[in-house]
Scaffold this motif. Structure first.
Motif, short mmCIF file in Angstrom:
data_model
loop_
_atom_site.label_atom_id
_atom_site.label_comp_id
_atom_site.label_asym_id
_atom_site.label_seq_id
_atom_site.Cartn_x
_atom_site.Cartn_y
_atom_site.Cartn_z
N ILE A 1 -25.18 -15.15 -22.05
CA ILE A 1 -23.76 -15.38 -23.39
C ILE A 1 -22.70 -14.03 -23.53
CG2 ILE A 1 -23.75 -16.54 -25.44
CD1 ILE A 1 -26.37 -17.29 -26.08
N CYS A 2 -21.34 -14.88 -23.06
CA CYS A 2 -20.69 -13.93 -23.36
C CYS A 2 -19.98 -14.03 -24.45
CB CYS A 2 -19.77 -13.91 -21.35
SG CYS A 2 -20.59 -12.94 -20.39
N GLU A 3 -19.55 -13.64 -25.41
CA GLU A 3 -19.16 -13.36 -26.40
C GLU A 3 -16.68 -12.86 -26.44
OE1 GLU A 3 -20.61 -14.15 -30.20
OE2 GLU A 3 -22.25 -12.70 -28.96
N GLU A 4 -16.44 -13.22 -26.91
CA GLU A 4 -15.26 -12.93 -27.07
C GLU A 4 -14.61 -12.19 -25.84
OE1 GLU A 4 -13.77 -12.39 -31.49
OE2 GLU A 4 -15.42 -11.95 -31.18
N GLU B 1 -15.97 -7.84 -27.89
CA GLU B 1 -16.43 -8.51 -26.79
C GLU B 1 -18.26 -8.56 -26.85
OE1 GLU B 1 -16.98 -7.30 -22.04
OE2 GLU B 1 -15.08 -8.58 -22.65
N TRP C 1 -23.33 -17.98 -32.66
CA TRP C 1 -22.25 -17.44 -31.85
C TRP C 1 -21.06 -17.37 -31.67
CZ3 TRP C 1 -25.88 -14.77 -28.56
CH2 TRP C 1 -27.32 -14.81 -28.36
N ASP D 1 -17.06 -18.21 -30.60
CA ASP D 1 -16.11 -18.44 -30.12
C ASP D 1 -14.59 -17.77 -30.06
OD1 ASP D 1 -17.42 -20.89 -30.28
OD2 ASP D 1 -16.84 -21.42 -31.67
N ASN E 1 -16.04 -18.23 -26.24
CA ASN E 1 -18.27 -17.52 -25.43
C ASN E 1 -17.67 -18.86 -24.18
OD1 ASN E 1 -20.26 -19.61 -25.58
ND2 ASN E 1 -19.63 -19.54 -27.87
#
Length: 409
Positions: free
Chosen positions: A165-168, A174, A189, A191, A193
């Protein structure tokens, strides 16, 4: 009409010379709040918060001057370029791309991605995105509010996957997190993402990579559909039974039309032949059988053909209550009670078969009474021994194909 429209992708890195030049000349700038806060945005330019791209496009079409639209990542990849170029807006655009969020996510994960499927998950498309995650080894999911990592995980119940999960991405906030699908719903989580969903089978080997996206499920030396029974592990010639004759299977698949994004139930999976062939079309498949040996055969067949499917051991109709909603269903047995239970779940299409006309009439009546338009064909297949051109095997079966009545022409 705007004199010039430039779409600029932004991935968090400094803007290019071309992007800076376009912005400095802009009299209208559209983008999200964090885009409009960039120091390169001219103070005197009209600013539009980019919510609805269609509304922004109409404003831009009526503007006299130079317009710039700022968007995250590569605006030509599931981005604003398609909407801005739509015929109703009449806009010709120049694009200054950036690295897409999908490419950035895989870079952060240190993984190749030419073999990945990419899907967009909105609340209205979430179930189809999940079906792609069920069916494929590696999927990048561009999420949205209400269709994020937690919702993906909840709909994948019973299917083990790893989530990256890759956020911002591209911002100071990040963050990259690796969790299993059964724990992703326990977190909140941020947004925007991107979720990389991995698991369910071996990764495509580099020497086999020649096309981007889904790796075609073509084992060495195998070509065609409706393969004979002995093409599937543990099933010899003459052992498949009337319900799995290749001709009937071909007709069932033709009526069901399984495709990427669909979930197919195969009730009474037997050898696993139909389940595997549906998965080769790209559909997610739940193969149901009460016989442990049949479940093992289906699992072995899926492994041999390199496809992902979920095998559920249990007796219909009771086991169906806990399964996710299907798009299309093949019923291999169980009579009217199973047909009625399936019809209650409202899939688009149902196929089943019968050995006698009386049985076919009973199944057809059950489908009709539960809101389906039914067609029935009598299929006869005769296998010949080409050495002597004598009859080797004959099968006769009634094929029933049902379409939900609200979809019928």
């Amino acid at each position: 009409m705007a004199d010039r429209v430039t779409v600029i992708g932004w991935d968090g890195s400094p803007l290019t010379r071309a992007a800076t030049a376009a912005l400095s000349a802009a009299t209208l700038v559209a983008g999200a709040a964090h885009h409009l806060a960039l120091p390169e945005v001219p103070h005197g330019a009209e600013r539009i918060r980019l919510g609805s791209v269609d509304l922004a496009a109409r404003r831009i079409a009526g503007h006299r001057g130079s317009a710039v639209v700022l968007a995250d990542g590569d605006p030509g990849f599931f981005g604003v370029v398609r909407t801005l170029r739509a015929p109703e807006h009449g806009l010709e655009v120049e694009v200054v791309p950036a690295v897409s969020s999908v490419a950035t996510a895989f870079a952060r994960a240190g993984m190749p991605w030419e073999d990945a499927q990419t899907v967009v998950a909105h609340p209205r498309t979430l179930r189809r995105a999940v079906n792609v995650c069920r069916a494929h080894h590696k999927v990048a999911v561009l999420t949205s509010p209400g269709a994020g990592p937690a919702e993906l995980a909840l709909l994948l119940e019973g299917v083990h996957r790893t989530f990256v999960i890759c956020e911002e991405l591209g911002t100071d906030r990040e963050q990259v997190t690796v969790v299993t699908s059964d724990t992703a719903a326990d977190h909140v989580w941020r947004d925007p993402n991107v979720v990389i969903v991995i698991g369910g089978g071996p990764e495509q080997r580099a020497e086999g990579a020649w096309i981007a996206g889904r790796h075609p499920a073509y084992p060495q030396g195998v070509r065609g559909w409706a393969l004979p029974a002995d093409a599937y592990p543990g099933t010899g010639a003459g052992e498949s039974g009337e319900g799995e004759a290749p001709g009937l299977r071909a007709a069932q698949l033709a009526h069901l039309g399984p495709r990427t994004g669909d979930l197919l139930w195969d009730i009474g999976s037997g050898s696993g032949a139909l389940a595997v062939e549906a998965a080769r079309f790209g559909a997610a498949v739940l193969a149901v059988d009460s016989d442990p040996d049949a479940c093992a055969r289906t699992t072995a067949a899926a492994r041999a053909f390199g496809v992902q499917l979920q095998v559920v051991e249990g007796r219909a109709p009771h086991v169906l209550e806990r399964l996710p909603e299907p798009d299309v269903v093949r019923i291999g047995g169980g009579g009217a009670p199973v047909v009625i239970a399936v019809a209650d779940r409202r899939p688009e299409r149902i196929v089943t078969h019968a050995s006698t006309r009386d049985e076919a009439e009973a199944l057809g009546a059950a489908l009709t009474e539960n809101g389906y338009t039914v067609a029935c064909s009598l299929l006869q297949s005769v296998e010949l021994d080409t050495a002597a051109w004598s009859e080797r095997e004959r099968t006769v079966v009634f094929l029933l194909s049902a379409l939900r009545s609200d979809l019928a022409p």
